[in-house]
Design a protein around this motif. Sequence first.
Motif, PDB file in Angstrom:
ATOM      1  N   ARG A  22       0.837  -1.207   0.000  1.00 29.00           N
ATOM      2  CA  ARG A  22       0.000   0.000   0.000  1.00 29.00           C
ATOM      3  C   ARG A  22       0.867   1.251   0.000  1.00 29.00           C
ATOM      4  N   MET A  23       1.913   1.240   0.808  1.00 25.54           N
ATOM      5  CA  MET A  23       2.819   2.392   0.849  1.00 25.54           C
ATOM      6  C   MET A  23       3.561   2.545  -0.479  1.00 25.54           C
ATOM      7  N   THR A  24       3.868   1.442  -1.119  1.00 28.85           N
ATOM      8  CA  THR A  24       4.525   1.508  -2.427  1.00 28.85           C
ATOM      9  C   THR A  24       3.591   2.157  -3.446  1.00 28.85           C
ATOM     10  N   VAL A  25       2.317   1.761  -3.420  1.00 27.30           N
ATOM     11  CA  VAL A  25       1.335   2.344  -4.336  1.00 27.30           C
ATOM     12  C   VAL A  25       1.149   3.833  -4.056  1.00 27.30           C
ATOM     13  N   SER A  26       1.026   4.215  -2.786  1.00 25.30           N
ATOM     14  CA  SER A  26       0.709   5.603  -2.478  1.00 25.30           C
ATOM     15  C   SER A  26       1.920   6.535  -2.501  1.00 25.30           C
ATOM     16  N   ASP A  27       3.092   6.029  -2.105  1.00 22.21           N
ATOM     17  CA  ASP A  27       4.259   6.901  -1.956  1.00 22.21           C
ATOM     18  C   ASP A  27       5.312   6.763  -3.055  1.00 22.21           C
ATOM     19  N   VAL A  28       5.439   5.578  -3.613  1.00 21.65           N
ATOM     20  CA  VAL A  28       6.523   5.334  -4.573  1.00 21.65           C
ATOM     21  C   VAL A  28       6.019   5.364  -6.015  1.00 21.65           C
ATOM     22  N   LEU A  29       4.905   4.707  -6.277  1.00 23.18           N
ATOM     23  CA  LEU A  29       4.388   4.635  -7.647  1.00 23.18           C
ATOM     24  C   LEU A  29       4.243   6.014  -8.295  1.00 23.18           C
ATOM     25  N   LEU A  42      10.299  -7.476  -2.905  1.00 22.29           N
ATOM     26  CA  LEU A  42       9.635  -7.683  -1.625  1.00 22.29           C
ATOM     27  C   LEU A  42      10.371  -8.790  -0.880  1.00 22.29           C
ATOM     28  N   ILE A  43      10.994  -8.437   0.228  1.00 16.02           N
ATOM     29  CA  ILE A  43      11.716  -9.420   1.041  1.00 16.02           C
ATOM     30  C   ILE A  43      10.822  -9.753   2.232  1.00 16.02           C
ATOM     31  N   THR A  44      10.474 -11.034   2.372  1.00 15.24           N
ATOM     32  CA  THR A  44       9.466 -11.427   3.349  1.00 15.24           C
ATOM     33  C   THR A  44       9.620 -12.878   3.769  1.00 15.24           C
ATOM     34  N   ASP A  45       8.939 -13.228   4.874  1.00 15.61           N
ATOM     35  CA  ASP A  45       8.853 -14.637   5.253  1.00 15.61           C
ATOM     36  C   ASP A  45       7.660 -15.295   4.575  1.00 15.61           C
ATOM     37  N   GLY A  46       6.903 -14.524   3.836  1.00 14.63           N
ATOM     38  CA  GLY A  46       5.829 -15.070   3.017  1.00 14.63           C
ATOM     39  C   GLY A  46       4.452 -15.097   3.642  1.00 14.63           C
ATOM     40  N   VAL A  47       4.293 -14.609   4.858  1.00 15.50           N
ATOM     41  CA  VAL A  47       2.990 -14.673   5.517  1.00 15.50           C
ATOM     42  C   VAL A  47       2.540 -13.271   5.918  1.00 15.50           C
ATOM     43  N   ASN A  48       1.520 -12.745   5.244  1.00 15.13           N
ATOM     44  CA  ASN A  48       0.944 -11.463   5.639  1.00 15.13           C
ATOM     45  C   ASN A  48       0.012 -11.742   6.809  1.00 15.13           C
ATOM     46  N   ASN A  49       0.296 -11.153   7.960  1.00 20.04           N
ATOM     47  CA  ASN A  49      -0.530 -11.494   9.114  1.00 20.04           C
ATOM     48  C   ASN A  49      -1.054 -10.280   9.882  1.00 20.04           C
ATOM     49  N   ILE A  50      -0.984  -9.116   9.279  1.00 19.55           N
ATOM     50  CA  ILE A  50      -1.516  -7.926   9.946  1.00 19.55           C
ATOM     51  C   ILE A  50      -1.825  -6.869   8.885  1.00 19.55           C
ATOM     52  N   TYR A  51      -2.690  -5.991   9.207  1.00 16.65           N
ATOM     53  CA  TYR A  51      -3.125  -4.899   8.330  1.00 16.65           C
ATOM     54  C   TYR A  51      -3.885  -5.446   7.139  1.00 16.65           C
ATOM     55  N   THR A  52      -3.727  -4.850   6.037  1.00 19.98           N
ATOM     56  CA  THR A  52      -4.519  -5.098   4.835  1.00 19.98           C
ATOM     57  C   THR A  52      -3.994  -6.277   4.017  1.00 19.98           C
ATOM     58  N   ARG A  53      -4.875  -6.872   3.264  1.00 18.79           N
ATOM     59  CA  ARG A  53      -4.450  -7.962   2.374  1.00 18.79           C
ATOM     60  C   ARG A  53      -3.673  -7.358   1.199  1.00 18.79           C
ATOM     61  N   PRO A  54      -2.603  -7.995   0.778  1.00 19.11           N
ATOM     62  CA  PRO A  54      -1.730  -7.406  -0.238  1.00 19.11           C
ATOM     63  C   PRO A  54      -2.222  -7.519  -1.679  1.00 19.11           C
ATOM     64  N   GLU A  55      -3.164  -8.392  -1.959  1.00 21.58           N
ATOM     65  CA  GLU A  55      -3.522  -8.688  -3.344  1.00 21.58           C
ATOM     66  C   GLU A  55      -3.985  -7.466  -4.124  1.00 21.58           C
ATOM     67  N   ALA A  56      -4.828  -6.635  -3.534  1.00 21.76           N
ATOM     68  CA  ALA A  56      -5.349  -5.472  -4.258  1.00 21.76           C
ATOM     69  C   ALA A  56      -4.224  -4.510  -4.642  1.00 21.76           C
ATOM     70  N   PHE A  57      -3.272  -4.318  -3.739  1.00 22.98           N
ATOM     71  CA  PHE A  57      -2.168  -3.402  -4.025  1.00 22.98           C
ATOM     72  C   PHE A  57      -1.184  -4.017  -5.025  1.00 22.98           C
ATOM     73  N   ALA A  58      -0.993  -5.323  -4.946  1.00 25.53           N
ATOM     74  CA  ALA A  58      -0.158  -6.004  -5.942  1.00 25.53           C
ATOM     75  C   ALA A  58      -0.791  -5.853  -7.329  1.00 25.53           C
ATOM     76  N   ASP A  59      -2.119  -5.977  -7.396  1.00 24.04           N
ATOM     77  CA  ASP A  59      -2.818  -5.804  -8.680  1.00 24.04           C
ATOM     78  C   ASP A  59      -2.609  -4.400  -9.238  1.00 24.04           C
ATOM     79  N   ILE A  60      -2.698  -3.385  -8.382  1.00 24.81           N
ATOM     80  CA  ILE A  60      -2.500  -1.999  -8.839  1.00 24.81           C
ATOM     81  C   ILE A  60      -1.086  -1.830  -9.389  1.00 24.81           C
ATOM     82  N   LEU A  61      -0.109  -2.372  -8.690  1.00 29.14           N
ATOM     83  CA  LEU A  61       1.277  -2.264  -9.170  1.00 29.14           C
ATOM     84  C   LEU A  61       1.435  -2.955 -10.519  1.00 29.14           C
ATOM     85  N   MET A  62       0.901  -4.164 -10.635  1.00 28.08           N
ATOM     86  CA  MET A  62       1.040  -4.895 -11.900  1.00 28.08           C
ATOM     87  C   MET A  62       0.302  -4.196 -13.041  1.00 28.08           C
TER      88      MET A  62
END
Length: 79
Positions: A22-29, A42-62
């Motif tokens: 979300r921050m990438t979409v709003s601040d960097v894009l 994106l460097i991660t352990d692979g589990v989103n477990n807090i805040y918003t789901r990433p799919e919508a923002f990944a779609d906007i970036l793509m």
Amino acid sequence: MEKSIREAKTLDGITAIGKALRMTVSDVLPIMRKNVKKIVILITDGVNNIYTRPEAFADILMENDVRIISVGIGEEVNP
């Protein structure tokens, strides 16, 4: 670099992939250069477990021709 990654402080198991994207979409894009390849690493352990789901923002970036490369780190990476 490996030493730096291993010694990086964590936030007690919090993985906020959605917030990061979300921050990438709003601040960097909006300030990304035009007419160049755009990549987000994106460097991660692979589990989103807090805040918003990433799919919508990944779609906007793509949709804006931003390629997302995910790098899993840690001993229990979730593919």
